[in-house]
Design an enzyme around this catalytic site. Structure first.
Site, mmCIF file in Angstrom:
data_model
loop_
_atom_site.group_PDB
_atom_site.id
_atom_site.type_symbol
_atom_site.label_atom_id
_atom_site.label_comp_id
_atom_site.label_asym_id
_atom_site.label_seq_id
_atom_site.Cartn_x
_atom_site.Cartn_y
_atom_site.Cartn_z
ATOM 1 N N ASP A 10 0.852 -1.185 0.000
ATOM 2 C CA ASP A 10 0.000 0.000 0.000
ATOM 3 C C ASP A 10 0.890 1.238 0.000
ATOM 4 O OD1 ASP A 10 -2.215 -1.616 0.045
ATOM 5 O OD2 ASP A 10 -2.568 -1.415 2.200
ATOM 6 N N ASP A 22 0.561 4.024 1.507
ATOM 7 C CA ASP A 22 0.595 4.817 2.741
ATOM 8 C C ASP A 22 1.343 4.133 3.875
ATOM 9 O OD1 ASP A 22 -1.175 2.784 3.212
ATOM 10 O OD2 ASP A 22 -2.892 4.051 3.693
ATOM 11 N N TRP A 63 -13.432 -2.012 0.091
ATOM 12 C CA TRP A 63 -12.421 -2.228 1.114
ATOM 13 C C TRP A 63 -12.629 -3.557 1.848
ATOM 14 C CZ3 TRP A 63 -12.580 -2.982 6.363
ATOM 15 C CH2 TRP A 63 -11.361 -2.859 7.052
ATOM 16 N N GLU A 106 -9.824 -9.061 0.767
ATOM 17 C CA GLU A 106 -8.933 -9.685 -0.216
ATOM 18 C C GLU A 106 -7.673 -10.236 0.435
ATOM 19 O OE1 GLU A 106 -7.089 -5.851 0.415
ATOM 20 O OE2 GLU A 106 -9.173 -6.400 0.057
ATOM 21 N N ASP A 107 -7.147 -9.568 1.466
ATOM 22 C CA ASP A 107 -5.926 -10.064 2.114
ATOM 23 C C ASP A 107 -6.200 -11.363 2.874
ATOM 24 O OD1 ASP A 107 -7.564 -8.673 3.781
ATOM 25 O OD2 ASP A 107 -5.988 -7.534 4.779
ATOM 26 N N MET A 165 1.833 4.496 9.214
ATOM 27 C CA MET A 165 0.844 4.757 8.168
ATOM 28 C C MET A 165 0.609 6.261 8.057
ATOM 29 S SD MET A 165 -3.130 3.476 7.852
ATOM 30 C CE MET A 165 -2.719 1.849 7.225
ATOM 31 N N HIS A 177 -5.053 9.417 6.782
ATOM 32 C CA HIS A 177 -5.892 9.944 5.710
ATOM 33 C C HIS A 177 -7.320 9.462 5.935
ATOM 34 C CE1 HIS A 177 -6.171 5.980 3.690
ATOM 35 N NE2 HIS A 177 -4.957 5.812 4.172
ATOM 36 N N ARG A 201 -10.766 7.696 4.552
ATOM 37 C CA ARG A 201 -11.013 6.595 3.616
ATOM 38 C C ARG A 201 -11.442 7.154 2.260
ATOM 39 N NH1 ARG A 201 -14.176 1.748 5.903
ATOM 40 N NH2 ARG A 201 -12.070 1.371 6.682
#
Length: 383
Positions: A227, A229, A289, A292-293, A319, A322, A324
């Site tokens: 990712d 971030d 969101w 998937e992981d 991180m 931010h 979403r």
């Protein structure tokens, strides 16, 4: 009488000198033609020798003998210089295989590269620009590529980042990661996979796209999925592949620097090409969101592999805070999909990937790949 004898004597001397000059002239002409005949003979023999050495490797006429020509007409030249010239010529006429010695192969890169710093101070308060990052990394070549100049890495790594509307985060990521990866002696390329449009975001599908597109660029055998971030806080967290699939981001600040649950595989992970293909890549049907992981973790364990992780003190990440993203709301179907990984993983993955490549653009610090990946299927109407 005396004058007459003196005149005859001078006449004889002049005739003698004339004869000597004529003799000298004749000798010089003989030497002249002899030297040039040797020169032409040398060239013909040298050319034959070169052709012979190329054909059978034995030199002129297959005998291995060479004929030398020295230019004796050079002014201000001593015998020592002629001998030195002869040695140089003899060396220059060695077989071609000995003229340019083969380059010494680079040693393998060390498993624990020297020059690592360890724990890093990561902050996001200072202003960051691409110009600054580019000046900090002059050895990174176009497209975000780098190869260690002094050793041979085992892995050729493609670092793949799913992306949309995160330009400010990307500057910080490049600012920190390029120096870390160079210190780690990683042979790498950075690929930003940009989802065009404003439809629902699909992280895992973008990672599949990155895998396929990166292989068009180079013969990568290791893939790190990150990712944009997430920044590692320790450069001893080495970004290459391992004997088992690797989960790098095991201790994020947003989770209190702890693994949230045993099956967590999010944030930053890595698989070799063989491992990636063994699980049929990542699922393409996780729109929005989450989920998937966990599906990827299931694919790994269902295929008889285990997740490897660094020490918790090394696998720490910060991180960039931010909100979403829009069109990346939590996927309400993710829990049902995770339970069916065993049934879906063979038909949903890299083997079923469909997308449209729009643009590939190489920047000084990364390669940007813009794609259209479609839309999620309509959700079933309840009731």
């Amino acid at each position: 009488m005396t004058r007459l004898m003196l005149g005859r004597t001078l006449e004889r001397i002049c005739k003698g000198v004339l004869l000597l000059c004529l003799l000298h002239f004749l000798i010089m002409m003989i030497l002249y033609f002899d030297v040039y005949s040797q020169r032409f003979d040398l060239f013909s023999r040298f050319n034959n020798g070169r052709n012979g050495s190329r054909n059978n490797g034995t030199g002129a006429a297959g005998s291995g003998h060479h004929y030398y020509y020295y230019n004796l007409s050079k002014p201000n030249t001593t015998l020592a210089s002629y001998l030195a010239t002869g040695e140089q010529l003899a060396l220059s006429m060695q077989p071609e295989t000995n003229q340019t010695p083969s380059l010494k192969p680079l040693p393998p890169c060390p498993e624990n590269p020297p020059g690592l710093v360890g724990r890093l101070l990561i902050e996001f308060s200072s202003q960051m620009t691409m110009e600054r990052v580019q000046k900090e990394n002059p050895n990174v070549t176009e497209g975000g590529r780098y190869t260690p100049p002094d050793c041979r890495p085992r892995w050729k790594v493609a670092i793949i980042i799913p992306f949309r509307h995160r330009e400010n985060h990307l500057k910080y990521w490049l600012h920190y990661l390029h120096p870390i990866l160079r210190r780690q002696r990683i042979d790498y390329g950075i690929y930003i996979i940009n989802q065009l449009g404003e439809d629902t975001f699909n992280r895992a599908k973008l990672l599949n796209v990155g895998y396929r597109e990166a292989l068009k660029d180079a013969e990568y055998n290791c893939f790190i999925f990150s990712d944009v971030d997430l920044i590692p806080m320790d450069d001893r967290n080495l970004y290459h592949c391992y004997d088992q699939p690797r989960h790098f981001a095991i201790a994020m600040d947003k989770f209190g620097f702890r693994l949230p649950y045993a099956g967590y595989f999010g944030g930053v992970s890595g698989l070799s090409k063989k491992q990636f293909l063994k699980i049929n890549g990542f699922p393409n049907e996780y729109w929005g969101w989450g989920g998937e992981d966990d599906d990827i973790y299931n694919r790994i364990t269902l295929n008889g592999m285990k997740v490897s992780r660094p020490d918790v003190r090394i696998g720490r990440y910060r991180m960039i805070k931010h909100e979403r993203d829009k069109h990346n709301e939590p996927n309400p179907q993710r829990f049902n999909k995770i339970q069916n990984t065993k049934n879906t993983m063979k038909k949903d993955g890299i083997s079923s990937l469909i997308y449209r490549l729009v643009q590939v653009k190489r920047y000084p610090l990364y390669t940007n790949i813009s794609v259209e990946i479609g839309k999620p299927p309509p959700r079933p109407i309840k009731g």
